[in-house]
Design a protein around this motif. Structure first.
Motif, mmCIF file in Angstrom:
data_model
loop_
_atom_site.group_PDB
_atom_site.id
_atom_site.type_symbol
_atom_site.label_atom_id
_atom_site.label_comp_id
_atom_site.label_asym_id
_atom_site.label_seq_id
_atom_site.Cartn_x
_atom_site.Cartn_y
_atom_site.Cartn_z
ATOM 1 N N LEU A 1 49.767 30.908 34.618
ATOM 2 C CA LEU A 1 48.622 30.982 35.539
ATOM 3 C C LEU A 1 48.747 29.948 36.657
ATOM 4 O O LEU A 1 48.333 30.192 37.788
ATOM 5 C CB LEU A 1 47.299 30.768 34.779
ATOM 6 N N SER A 2 49.332 28.776 36.325
ATOM 7 C CA SER A 2 49.529 27.756 37.365
ATOM 8 C C SER A 2 50.583 28.226 38.363
ATOM 9 O O SER A 2 50.445 28.032 39.568
ATOM 10 C CB SER A 2 49.995 26.430 36.766
ATOM 11 N N LEU A 3 51.656 28.852 37.821
ATOM 12 C CA LEU A 3 52.721 29.343 38.704
ATOM 13 C C LEU A 3 52.158 30.342 39.708
ATOM 14 O O LEU A 3 52.421 30.258 40.906
ATOM 15 C CB LEU A 3 53.807 30.052 37.874
ATOM 16 N N VAL A 4 51.352 31.281 39.188
ATOM 17 C CA VAL A 4 50.836 32.346 40.056
ATOM 18 C C VAL A 4 49.782 31.785 41.015
ATOM 19 O O VAL A 4 49.767 32.108 42.206
ATOM 20 C CB VAL A 4 50.296 33.518 39.208
ATOM 21 N N ARG B 1 38.397 27.806 57.134
ATOM 22 C CA ARG B 1 39.406 28.717 56.550
ATOM 23 C C ARG B 1 39.866 28.084 55.235
ATOM 24 O O ARG B 1 40.794 27.279 55.228
ATOM 25 C CB ARG B 1 40.563 28.901 57.504
ATOM 26 N N VAL B 2 39.175 28.423 54.154
ATOM 27 C CA VAL B 2 39.476 27.762 52.878
ATOM 28 C C VAL B 2 39.820 28.738 51.765
ATOM 29 O O VAL B 2 39.403 29.898 51.771
ATOM 30 C CB VAL B 2 38.290 26.883 52.378
ATOM 31 N N LEU B 3 40.543 28.200 50.821
ATOM 32 C CA LEU B 3 40.921 28.924 49.614
ATOM 33 C C LEU B 3 40.309 28.140 48.453
ATOM 34 O O LEU B 3 40.448 26.914 48.400
ATOM 35 C CB LEU B 3 42.446 28.897 49.510
ATOM 36 N N CYS B 4 39.613 28.851 47.551
ATOM 37 C CA CYS B 4 38.922 28.151 46.465
ATOM 38 C C CYS B 4 39.481 28.608 45.118
ATOM 39 O O CYS B 4 39.052 29.637 44.577
ATOM 40 C CB CYS B 4 37.424 28.435 46.518
ATOM 41 N N PRO B 5 40.433 27.874 44.578
ATOM 42 C CA PRO B 5 40.969 28.227 43.265
ATOM 43 C C PRO B 5 40.157 27.531 42.166
ATOM 44 O O PRO B 5 39.585 26.468 42.408
ATOM 45 C CB PRO B 5 42.389 27.640 43.304
ATOM 46 N N GLY B 6 40.110 28.123 40.997
ATOM 47 C CA GLY B 6 39.447 27.391 39.910
ATOM 48 C C GLY B 6 39.042 28.269 38.751
ATOM 49 O O GLY B 6 39.131 29.507 38.807
ATOM 50 N N PHE C 1 38.013 32.672 32.930
ATOM 51 C CA PHE C 1 39.270 33.086 33.577
ATOM 52 C C PHE C 1 39.415 32.301 34.877
ATOM 53 O O PHE C 1 38.638 31.364 35.108
ATOM 54 C CB PHE C 1 39.328 34.609 33.771
ATOM 55 N N HIS C 2 40.399 32.648 35.670
ATOM 56 C CA HIS C 2 40.662 31.854 36.877
ATOM 57 C C HIS C 2 40.622 32.731 38.116
ATOM 58 O O HIS C 2 41.040 33.887 38.061
ATOM 59 C CB HIS C 2 42.023 31.158 36.757
ATOM 60 N N VAL D 1 43.212 35.357 38.846
ATOM 61 C CA VAL D 1 44.622 34.944 38.716
ATOM 62 C C VAL D 1 45.271 35.643 37.512
ATOM 63 O O VAL D 1 46.434 36.033 37.557
ATOM 64 C CB VAL D 1 44.735 33.398 38.574
ATOM 65 N N GLU D 2 44.491 35.852 36.439
ATOM 66 C CA GLU D 2 45.035 36.542 35.257
ATOM 67 C C GLU D 2 45.496 37.954 35.624
ATOM 68 O O GLU D 2 46.538 38.423 35.167
ATOM 69 C CB GLU D 2 43.968 36.625 34.149
ATOM 70 N N ARG D 3 44.691 38.613 36.439
ATOM 71 C CA ARG D 3 45.006 39.992 36.841
ATOM 72 C C ARG D 3 46.333 40.026 37.622
ATOM 73 O O ARG D 3 47.200 40.861 37.363
ATOM 74 C CB ARG D 3 43.851 40.503 37.725
ATOM 75 N N ILE D 4 46.476 39.110 38.571
ATOM 76 C CA ILE D 4 47.701 39.073 39.392
ATOM 77 C C ILE D 4 48.900 38.720 38.493
ATOM 78 O O ILE D 4 49.991 39.267 38.635
ATOM 79 C CB ILE D 4 47.575 38.013 40.522
ATOM 80 N N THR D 5 48.668 37.809 37.530
ATOM 81 C CA THR D 5 49.750 37.410 36.616
ATOM 82 C C THR D 5 50.168 38.592 35.741
ATOM 83 O O THR D 5 51.353 38.813 35.498
ATOM 84 C CB THR D 5 49.298 36.226 35.736
ATOM 85 N N ASN D 6 49.179 39.375 35.289
ATOM 86 C CA ASN D 6 49.495 40.577 34.503
ATOM 87 C C ASN D 6 50.392 41.519 35.287
ATOM 88 O O ASN D 6 51.335 42.090 34.751
ATOM 89 C CB ASN D 6 48.213 41.341 34.156
#
Ligand code: PHE
Length: 347
Positions: free
Chosen positions: A107-110, A192-197, A213-214, A317-322
């Protein structure tokens, strides 16, 4: 003593040899195997053995010498290994044993890959608390109290007054859009921001859903931001993430905080869009929600909606990792099983 008996008694001695240091081993070598050693002496004696006994005694004698050589060499090695260990323990300046490194979590990689792609088109990272209040998670994002949209994103409440939800209720954030409300109230556009978490939802845990989830959500606010800008940014992301042949499609949807709202699918990256079991034969897989920021949200955050417009999007992020790594069961991500994690060593 007859030669045969001497050989046998030396054999018993040799087999039982023990030593505690290198000097003792050397003394043994001299005692048995040197020019004047006991075994060497037997070879001299052997010369005068009658011809008919030579074969049997010769074999016994050779076997004795080999056994002695092997035994003494083994003892020498054992002792030198022990010495190395002792030296190692006493030498405080020695090179340390290598530390066994773990692996990056998938999940960190993705997440980092998503961040990296959006950073190339000007997005910076914004972070906020996981323990939030009702106002930042729902209220300022245009969720009316008691509105059914809240059920889509039910979460865990830490402090809640009975009855109607209050802006001050303390809860675990159900999406990182709460970070966007914090950014909008503390910064002036352009934003213009990205909010991961990590986010939380009141869901029963299964292979396809979890109570946490993330997410990575994005927000862009400026003058004249249009839906075409949103589409272009998401197309760029999809091609970078899943390959240049990737197509996207936007389907109308509903979120309280965006108008119009859409759900975005990418052409199935497993079958290339022809239809397979992963995309249930449709050729498309859903990956995120998006839309133009609702003017009510801009106003609630103190931004003039006549002057500014913006888009927002959010993905799991889980979905993209899948999609990238075909992980079938969501629970694997949080079980910390090294057999699972090790598979991402070379990613
Ligand atoms: N916050 C939404 C969710 O968690 C995702 C989203 C973000 C949708 C921004 C539209 C715009 O489901």
């Amino acid at each position: 003593m007859a030669l045969k008996d001497t050989i046998q008694s030396l054999m018993t001695q040799v087999e039982g040899l023990k030593a505690t240091n290198a000097e003792e081993v050397e003394a043994m070598r001299i005692k048995y195997l040197s020019k004047k050693g006991e075994i060497t002496a037997l070879f001299n004696e052997f010369r005068s053995v009658p011809a008919e006994e030579k074969r049997e005694l010769g074999q016994l004698l050779n076997h004795l010498r080999q056994t002695a050589e092997t035994r003494i060499n083994d003892l020498r090695e054992q002792i030198s290994d022990q010495m190395v260990n002792v030296q190692k323990e006493n030498d405080l300046t020695r090179t340390p044993d290598p530390i066994v490194l773990g692996t990056r979590h998938p999940l960190s990689l993705v997440r980092e890959e998503i961040e990296e792609i959006f950073s190339r088109i000007g997005f910076t990272i914004a972070q906020g608390p996981e323990v939030e209040d009702d106002k930042h998670v729902y209220g300022m994002l245009n969720f009316a109290p008691e509105h059914p949209a809240r059920d889509m994103q039910d979460t865990f409440f830490i402090e809640k007054e009975a009855g109607v939800q209050k802006p001050t209720d303390v809860l675990l954030r159900s999406h990182t859009s709460s970070v966007q409300t914090r950014v909008m109230t503390s910064q002036k556009p352009p934003i213009r921001v990205l909010c991961p978490g990590r986010v939380y939802r009141n869901e029963a845990i299964s292979a396809r859903a979890h109570c946490f989830f993330h997410q990575v959500e994005g927000l862009y606010i400026d003058k004249n931001v249009s839906f075409a800008d949103l589409r272009e940014a998401l197309l760029y992301f999809s091609k970078e993430m899943f390959g240049p042949e990737t197509k996207i499609r936007l389907r109308p949807s509903y979120f309280p905080f965006t108008e119009p709202s859409a759900e975005m699918d990418i052409s199935c990256n497993i079958c290339g869009g022809t239809g397979c079991s992963f995309c249930k034969g449709t050729g498309w897989v859903e990956i995120l929600g998006c839309g133009m920021v609702d003017p009510n949200v801009l106003e609630a955050c103190g931004i003039d909606s006549k002057e500014y417009s913006g888009y927002a999007f959010g993905m799991g992020v889980e979905r993209i990792t899948n999609l990238k790594y075909r992980v079938k069961d969501l629970r694997l991500f949080s079980e910390n099983d090294v057999r699972f994690l090790k598979q991402f060593e070379s990613c």
